[in-house]
Each structure stands twice: as C-alpha cells, then as structure tokens.
Scaffold this motif. Structure first.
Motif, PDB file in Angstrom:
ATOM      1  N   ASP A 167       0.840  -1.189   0.000  1.00 43.55           N
ATOM      2  CA  ASP A 167       0.000   0.000   0.000  1.00 43.55           C
ATOM      3  C   ASP A 167       0.877   1.241   0.000  1.00 43.55           C
ATOM      4  O   ASP A 167       1.990   1.247   0.552  1.00 43.55           O
ATOM      5  CB  ASP A 167      -0.901   0.022   1.234  1.00 43.55           C
ATOM      6  CG  ASP A 167      -2.036  -0.987   1.140  1.00 43.55           C
ATOM      7  OD1 ASP A 167      -2.274  -1.509   0.031  1.00 43.55           O
ATOM      8  OD2 ASP A 167      -2.672  -1.255   2.163  1.00 43.55           O
ATOM      9  N   ALA A 168       0.360   2.295  -0.598  1.00 43.83           N
ATOM     10  CA  ALA A 168       1.113   3.540  -0.672  1.00 43.83           C
ATOM     11  C   ALA A 168       0.135   4.694  -0.850  1.00 43.83           C
ATOM     12  O   ALA A 168      -1.064   4.503  -1.067  1.00 43.83           O
ATOM     13  CB  ALA A 168       2.122   3.501  -1.820  1.00 43.83           C
ATOM     14  N   PHE A 169       0.685   5.901  -0.750  1.00 43.37           N
ATOM     15  CA  PHE A 169      -0.060   7.121  -1.011  1.00 43.37           C
ATOM     16  C   PHE A 169       0.558   7.827  -2.211  1.00 43.37           C
ATOM     17  O   PHE A 169       1.780   7.795  -2.400  1.00 43.37           O
ATOM     18  CB  PHE A 169       0.014   8.091   0.175  1.00 43.37           C
ATOM     19  CG  PHE A 169      -0.791   7.680   1.376  1.00 43.37           C
ATOM     20  CD1 PHE A 169      -2.074   8.176   1.564  1.00 43.37           C
ATOM     21  CD2 PHE A 169      -0.254   6.825   2.314  1.00 43.37           C
ATOM     22  CE1 PHE A 169      -2.808   7.808   2.673  1.00 43.37           C
ATOM     23  CE2 PHE A 169      -0.980   6.450   3.432  1.00 43.37           C
ATOM     24  CZ  PHE A 169      -2.262   6.947   3.613  1.00 43.37           C
ATOM     25  N   VAL A 170      -0.285   8.497  -2.972  1.00 39.97           N
ATOM     26  CA  VAL A 170       0.192   9.437  -3.981  1.00 39.97           C
ATOM     27  C   VAL A 170      -0.467  10.781  -3.698  1.00 39.97           C
ATOM     28  O   VAL A 170      -1.694  10.867  -3.570  1.00 39.97           O
ATOM     29  CB  VAL A 170      -0.145   8.973  -5.414  1.00 39.97           C
ATOM     30  CG1 VAL A 170       0.115  10.091  -6.418  1.00 39.97           C
ATOM     31  CG2 VAL A 170       0.677   7.738  -5.777  1.00 39.97           C
ATOM     32  N   LEU A 171       0.357  11.801  -3.554  1.00 39.84           N
ATOM     33  CA  LEU A 171      -0.136  13.154  -3.319  1.00 39.84           C
ATOM     34  C   LEU A 171       0.070  13.966  -4.590  1.00 39.84           C
ATOM     35  O   LEU A 171       1.209  14.144  -5.050  1.00 39.84           O
ATOM     36  CB  LEU A 171       0.601  13.804  -2.145  1.00 39.84           C
ATOM     37  CG  LEU A 171       0.143  15.208  -1.752  1.00 39.84           C
ATOM     38  CD1 LEU A 171      -1.330  15.202  -1.344  1.00 39.84           C
ATOM     39  CD2 LEU A 171       1.011  15.756  -0.614  1.00 39.84           C
ATOM     40  N   ALA A 173      -5.281  13.461  -2.713  1.00 36.73           N
ATOM     41  CA  ALA A 173      -4.553  12.395  -2.014  1.00 36.73           C
ATOM     42  C   ALA A 173      -5.165  11.055  -2.389  1.00 36.73           C
ATOM     43  O   ALA A 173      -6.375  10.857  -2.256  1.00 36.73           O
ATOM     44  CB  ALA A 173      -4.622  12.610  -0.501  1.00 36.73           C
ATOM     45  N   LEU A 174      -4.335  10.146  -2.852  1.00 34.82           N
ATOM     46  CA  LEU A 174      -4.789   8.840  -3.318  1.00 34.82           C
ATOM     47  C   LEU A 174      -4.165   7.734  -2.477  1.00 34.82           C
ATOM     48  O   LEU A 174      -2.964   7.759  -2.185  1.00 34.82           O
ATOM     49  CB  LEU A 174      -4.386   8.629  -4.782  1.00 34.82           C
ATOM     50  CG  LEU A 174      -4.818   9.728  -5.762  1.00 34.82           C
ATOM     51  CD1 LEU A 174      -4.121   9.534  -7.103  1.00 34.82           C
ATOM     52  CD2 LEU A 174      -6.323   9.730  -5.943  1.00 34.82           C
ATOM     53  N   ARG A 175      -4.967   6.769  -2.090  1.00 31.96           N
ATOM     54  CA  ARG A 175      -4.479   5.573  -1.416  1.00 31.96           C
ATOM     55  C   ARG A 175      -4.651   4.402  -2.365  1.00 31.96           C
ATOM     56  O   ARG A 175      -5.661   4.308  -3.067  1.00 31.96           O
ATOM     57  CB  ARG A 175      -5.271   5.308  -0.135  1.00 31.96           C
ATOM     58  CG  ARG A 175      -5.179   6.406   0.906  1.00 31.96           C
ATOM     59  CD  ARG A 175      -6.156   6.137   2.042  1.00 31.96           C
ATOM     60  NE  ARG A 175      -6.135   7.187   3.037  1.00 31.96           N
ATOM     61  CZ  ARG A 175      -6.829   8.324   2.956  1.00 31.96           C
ATOM     62  NH1 ARG A 175      -7.604   8.546   1.910  1.00 31.96           N
ATOM     63  NH2 ARG A 175      -6.750   9.228   3.915  1.00 31.96           N
ATOM     64  N   GLY A 176      -3.687   3.510  -2.380  1.00 30.11           N
ATOM     65  CA  GLY A 176      -3.809   2.384  -3.277  1.00 30.11           C
ATOM     66  C   GLY A 176      -2.673   1.392  -3.131  1.00 30.11           C
ATOM     67  O   GLY A 176      -1.905   1.437  -2.172  1.00 30.11           O
ATOM     68  N   PHE A 204       0.037   2.135 -10.100  1.00 27.22           N
ATOM     69  CA  PHE A 204      -0.607   2.439  -8.821  1.00 27.22           C
ATOM     70  C   PHE A 204      -2.113   2.294  -8.996  1.00 27.22           C
ATOM     71  O   PHE A 204      -2.745   3.070  -9.720  1.00 27.22           O
ATOM     72  CB  PHE A 204      -0.255   3.865  -8.387  1.00 27.22           C
ATOM     73  CG  PHE A 204      -0.825   4.269  -7.053  1.00 27.22           C
ATOM     74  CD1 PHE A 204      -0.178   3.939  -5.871  1.00 27.22           C
ATOM     75  CD2 PHE A 204      -2.001   5.002  -6.972  1.00 27.22           C
ATOM     76  CE1 PHE A 204      -0.692   4.322  -4.637  1.00 27.22           C
ATOM     77  CE2 PHE A 204      -2.526   5.397  -5.754  1.00 27.22           C
ATOM     78  CZ  PHE A 204      -1.868   5.054  -4.582  1.00 27.22           C
ATOM     79  N   LEU A 205      -2.682   1.268  -8.352  1.00 25.21           N
ATOM     80  CA  LEU A 205      -4.123   1.015  -8.427  1.00 25.21           C
ATOM     81  C   LEU A 205      -4.807   1.817  -7.321  1.00 25.21           C
ATOM     82  O   LEU A 205      -4.600   1.559  -6.129  1.00 25.21           O
ATOM     83  CB  LEU A 205      -4.413  -0.476  -8.258  1.00 25.21           C
ATOM     84  CG  LEU A 205      -5.884  -0.889  -8.200  1.00 25.21           C
ATOM     85  CD1 LEU A 205      -6.624  -0.487  -9.481  1.00 25.21           C
ATOM     86  CD2 LEU A 205      -6.004  -2.382  -7.941  1.00 25.21           C
ATOM     87  N   VAL A 206      -5.610   2.793  -7.702  1.00 19.57           N
ATOM     88  CA  VAL A 206      -6.249   3.698  -6.741  1.00 19.57           C
ATOM     89  C   VAL A 206      -7.395   2.997  -6.039  1.00 19.57           C
ATOM     90  O   VAL A 206      -8.280   2.417  -6.681  1.00 19.57           O
ATOM     91  CB  VAL A 206      -6.750   4.967  -7.453  1.00 19.57           C
ATOM     92  CG1 VAL A 206      -7.461   5.890  -6.455  1.00 19.57           C
ATOM     93  CG2 VAL A 206      -5.589   5.698  -8.120  1.00 19.57           C
TER      94      VAL A 206
END
Length: 207
Positions: A71-75, A107-110, A162-164
């Motif tokens: 899991d990761a975040f994309v800002l 902000a995206l989590r995925g 990156f799958l949101v």
C-alpha cells in the motif's frame, strides 16, 4: 486529509481533471519503520470505475524494491498561491482578516505493482513523453533517439502501476469568503500572473 464541506470538489470530474492535467506527484510509502518518498510523473488509466496511475522510477532508487504489492499514497499537487488579506474589500470595513493559502490537492491511497518488462515500461515512457511534450515547440519523440540508447535507458528504470483504492480531494479556493472577497482574490491572481490559480477559481464566473 482535513476537508471542510465548502472545500470539497463539486464533482468527481473536477478531481479527475486535476489528475489528468497533473505533472509530477509524490509517491509515499512506509516499510521497515520508515517513510520513503519519490517523485512520480504519471499518466492516468481509466477503465470503468478502475483508476490507475502509470509511471516509472529509476532502478537505482531503492524505494521501488519495497513497493511491489504494498500500500502507498500518492499526493497530487494542483495550483497553489498565497492570498494577501490586503485585497479583500471586507478589510476596509472591519479589519478582521488574515493571510491564507489557496491550493488544490488530491490524495490517493492504493496498491503498487512494479513492472520490469521493457515493453510495458516503453509504452508508459512513450505516453508520458506525449503528455508532457505538448508544451514544446518541436515535440521530442522516443523514436528520435537511437534504438540502442533507448534500450539502455529503459533498463535503467522500473515501471510503476498504482491502483487507486481511495481518493480525497481538497479545493481550497476562497469559497469560505464572501463573494466580493473571493472575486477580489481571483482578480489579484490575474494581476500576479498566477494563471493556474486564476483558472482554478473559475467557479466564480458562475456566481
């Protein structure tokens, strides 16, 4: 992300437009008791309700080695600009004004999948090039460089998919001010040539 009601996006389309038009984002993950951050330019893949961001990282960057399946975040950063209270008409009336900052953030989590197949990486690199070269007078194409050079460059990167899973968006654009103040802020953005912020505040044209 703290998002007061008046700073929520007006539609999902508004958020998607930020993603489609974005430049580089921040890819943030946590492993082995530490945070890691990398810059990730990306293109958006949309298939029905499935949203993916596609990009690449340098193979020499150790960050990618802990990303696959995690899991990761994309800002994603939209326009941002300082707002001086000196431009508010209400300042003249009561002086109860303070400086602030207007901005757009998504902000995206995925979940991340790493790709090492040269063909997958080349497709993404080509799409990234086409996306960002539109600003060039003479756009550069991947095919402009010698094939052996391109192959060596592709070996030096890994692909990132990156799958949101969740999306939060904040559009802080003076919606909490009265209409006179908000329009004065937008006019000041035009005066200061803060064009992206001026355009982001286009909602005021409808009021």
């Amino acid at each position: 992300m703290y998002i007061p009601r008046h700073f929520q996006p007006r539609s999902q389309q508004e958020t998607l437009d930020v993603l489609r038009n974005s430049g580089a984002s921040d890819l943030i993950s946590y492993s082995d008791n530490e945070f890691q951050l990398s810059t990730l330019p990306f293109v958006v893949d949309e298939e029905g309700d499935v949203l993916r961001l596609l990009g690449h990282l340098a193979r020499a960057n150790p960050h990618w080695r802990c990303l696959d399946g995690s899991d990761a975040f994309v800002l994603v950063h939209g326009p941002s600009a300082y707002v001086s209270p000196s431009v508010y008409p209400s300042k003249v009336e009561h002086q109860k004004v303070v400086p602030t900052w207007n901005y757009v953030k998504v902000a995206l989590r995925g979940t991340v999948q790493i790709h090492e197949e040269p063909s997958w990486i080349e497709t993404v690199v080509t799409r990234l090039t086409e996306k960002f070269e539109v600003i060039s007078k003479n756009p550069w194409n991947v095919s402009d460089a010698p094939r052996d050079f391109i192959d060596s460059q592709l070996r030096a990167v890994v692909g990132v998919e990156f799958l949101v899973r969740e999306t939060d968006a904040k559009f802080k654009l003076s919606q909490n001010r009265d209409l006179r103040d908000a329009k004065a802020v937008r006019d000041d953005m035009a005066r200061r040539a803060e064009i992206e912020m001026y355009e982001a505040m286009g909602y005021l044209k409808d009021l």
